[in-house]
Design a protein around this motif. Structure first.
Motif, short mmCIF file in Angstrom:
data_model
loop_
_atom_site.label_atom_id
_atom_site.label_comp_id
_atom_site.label_asym_id
_atom_site.label_seq_id
_atom_site.Cartn_x
_atom_site.Cartn_y
_atom_site.Cartn_z
N VAL A 1 0.84 -1.20 0.00
CA VAL A 1 0.00 0.00 0.00
C VAL A 1 0.87 1.25 0.00
O VAL A 1 1.98 1.25 0.53
CB VAL A 1 -0.96 0.03 1.21
CG1 VAL A 1 -1.86 -1.20 1.21
CG2 VAL A 1 -0.22 0.14 2.53
N GLN A 2 0.37 2.31 -0.59
CA GLN A 2 1.07 3.58 -0.63
C GLN A 2 0.96 4.34 0.69
O GLN A 2 1.89 5.00 1.13
CB GLN A 2 0.53 4.47 -1.76
CG GLN A 2 0.75 3.93 -3.16
CD GLN A 2 2.15 4.18 -3.69
OE1 GLN A 2 3.02 4.65 -2.97
NE2 GLN A 2 2.37 3.86 -4.95
N LEU B 1 1.27 -3.58 4.06
CA LEU B 1 2.68 -3.20 4.16
C LEU B 1 2.95 -1.92 3.38
O LEU B 1 2.60 -1.82 2.20
CB LEU B 1 3.57 -4.32 3.63
CG LEU B 1 5.07 -4.14 3.80
CD1 LEU B 1 5.48 -4.29 5.26
CD2 LEU B 1 5.83 -5.15 2.93
N GLY B 2 3.58 -0.95 4.05
CA GLY B 2 3.93 0.30 3.40
C GLY B 2 5.25 0.83 3.90
O GLY B 2 5.92 0.22 4.74
N ILE B 3 5.63 2.00 3.38
CA ILE B 3 6.90 2.64 3.75
C ILE B 3 6.64 3.64 4.87
O ILE B 3 5.78 4.51 4.75
CB ILE B 3 7.52 3.37 2.54
CG1 ILE B 3 7.73 2.39 1.37
CG2 ILE B 3 8.83 4.04 2.93
CD1 ILE B 3 8.70 1.29 1.63
N ASN B 4 7.40 3.51 5.95
CA ASN B 4 7.22 4.41 7.09
C ASN B 4 8.51 5.13 7.46
O ASN B 4 8.46 6.24 7.99
CB ASN B 4 6.70 3.64 8.30
CG ASN B 4 6.00 4.53 9.31
OD1 ASN B 4 5.25 5.42 8.94
ND2 ASN B 4 6.25 4.29 10.59
N PRO C 1 16.44 0.44 4.25
CA PRO C 1 16.16 -0.45 3.11
C PRO C 1 14.74 -0.98 3.15
O PRO C 1 14.19 -1.23 4.24
CB PRO C 1 17.18 -1.58 3.29
CG PRO C 1 17.63 -1.51 4.70
CD PRO C 1 17.54 -0.08 5.11
N ASP C 2 14.14 -1.14 1.96
CA ASP C 2 12.71 -1.51 1.91
C ASP C 2 12.45 -2.86 1.27
O ASP C 2 11.30 -3.25 1.08
CB ASP C 2 11.91 -0.43 1.19
CG ASP C 2 12.29 -0.29 -0.28
OD1 ASP C 2 12.93 -1.19 -0.83
OD2 ASP C 2 11.94 0.75 -0.88
N GLY C 3 13.51 -3.58 0.89
CA GLY C 3 13.31 -4.90 0.30
C GLY C 3 12.64 -4.89 -1.06
O GLY C 3 12.03 -5.87 -1.47
N GLY C 4 12.73 -3.77 -1.79
CA GLY C 4 12.16 -3.69 -3.12
C GLY C 4 10.71 -3.23 -3.17
O GLY C 4 10.12 -3.16 -4.25
#
Length: 280
Positions: A23-24, A66-69, A74-77
């Motif tokens: 998710v964004q 799962l999103g970017i926080n 590193p984000d694993g792609g």
């Protein structure tokens, strides 16, 4: 395992564990899934990673938004995947009691691996540090299908009565459907993990009995037979995860709640379909 699954000595996989939904916007996704009638767990930040999640827990399985926080980590792609194809079903996690012990077993079945590696996140409910040990599976040995194996080190910190109680009556992650070019080849590849007896040929392609939930494999032309009147996935890449199937206690009760919350749902045989605009 049930009678259709491989013998325990041949099958190192418990079955479905969880599905990652990319998710964004984590907060927007949380609100969307609560509108669908799910109870979401408090935000969990992965240690030393860019990612964080809200989980939707069932007694044995779960969904992970799962999103970017913390973008400096590193984000694993995940960012590349979101940029290339947007939000949606990302990866499937299979359960294992011990990611270290299972590594050699999986490799002996013809699947290359990476790891295992540790992952952790603090939990507010229940309180504590949730720990995992994950084994990555080489998709090239599984007909390109993105799966990995998840070993839970602290399962007691994953659930409580509130988190597994959902207003929509959901009680399990029952299965997942992928669109593939060749269901027979994809099923044969997954049979490395689940055994040849796990495969059932179907009018739309094939179904894998994982021992805990199913994996359906359908072509673009067959997806409407796996899920009546469903259109094919708009992304160009194949294989790609396309449909989640969630078990609910009472379909009429679920339909009433969705209607109350203003979420369009379509009856499709003995199921309710909610589109990706509402389920990301």
């Amino acid at each position: 395992m049930n009678a259709k699954s491989a013998k325990a000595s041949e099958n190192p996989v418990i079955g479905l564990d969880h599905c990652i939904i990319a998710v964004q916007d984590l907060e927007a996704a949380r609100q969307d899934y609560e509108r669908l009638g799910f109870t979401t767990a408090p935000l969990g930040d992965h240690q030393n990673r860019a990612t964080a999640n809200h989980c939707i827990m069932f007694p044995e399985t779960y969904l992970e938004l799962l999103g970017i926080n913390e973008p400096e980590n590193p984000d694993g792609g995940l960012r590349d995947k979101l940029a290339s194809r947007g939000e949606g079903l990302h990866r499937l996690a299979l359960g294992t009691p011990d990611a270290d012990a299972v590594k050699a077993k999986v490799e002996a079945l013809g699947v290359r691996t990476e790891g295992p590696a540790d992952l952790a996140r603090p939990s507010k409910e229940p309180e504590g540090m949730v720990k995992f040990r994950n084994l990555q599976l080489d998709a090239r040995d599984l007909a390109g299908i993105p799966v990995f194996m998840c070993g839970h080190k602290t399962p007691e910190l994953m659930r409580n009565d509130r988190l597994v109680t959902h207003a929509n009556g959901a009680y399990r992650f029952a299965g997942i459907t992928a669109v593939v070019d060749d269901p027979t080849a994809a099923a044969a590849a997954l049979a490395k993990l689940f055994g040849k007896d796990s495969i059932t040929k179907t009018p739309y392609g094939a179904e894998i009995d994982t021992g805990r939930g199913f994996i359906r494999l359908a072509t673009d032309g067959g997806i409407g037979r796996a899920h009546p009147n469903l259109a094919t996935h708009p992304a160009r890449e194949r294989p790609i995860w396309h449909v989640l199937t969630i078990g609910v206690q009472d379909l009429d009760r679920t339909a009433a709640l969705l209607a109350k919350n203003g979420v369009p749902a379509v009856r499709a045989g003995a199921a309710l379909r909610v589109g990706p605009a509402h389920a990301r």
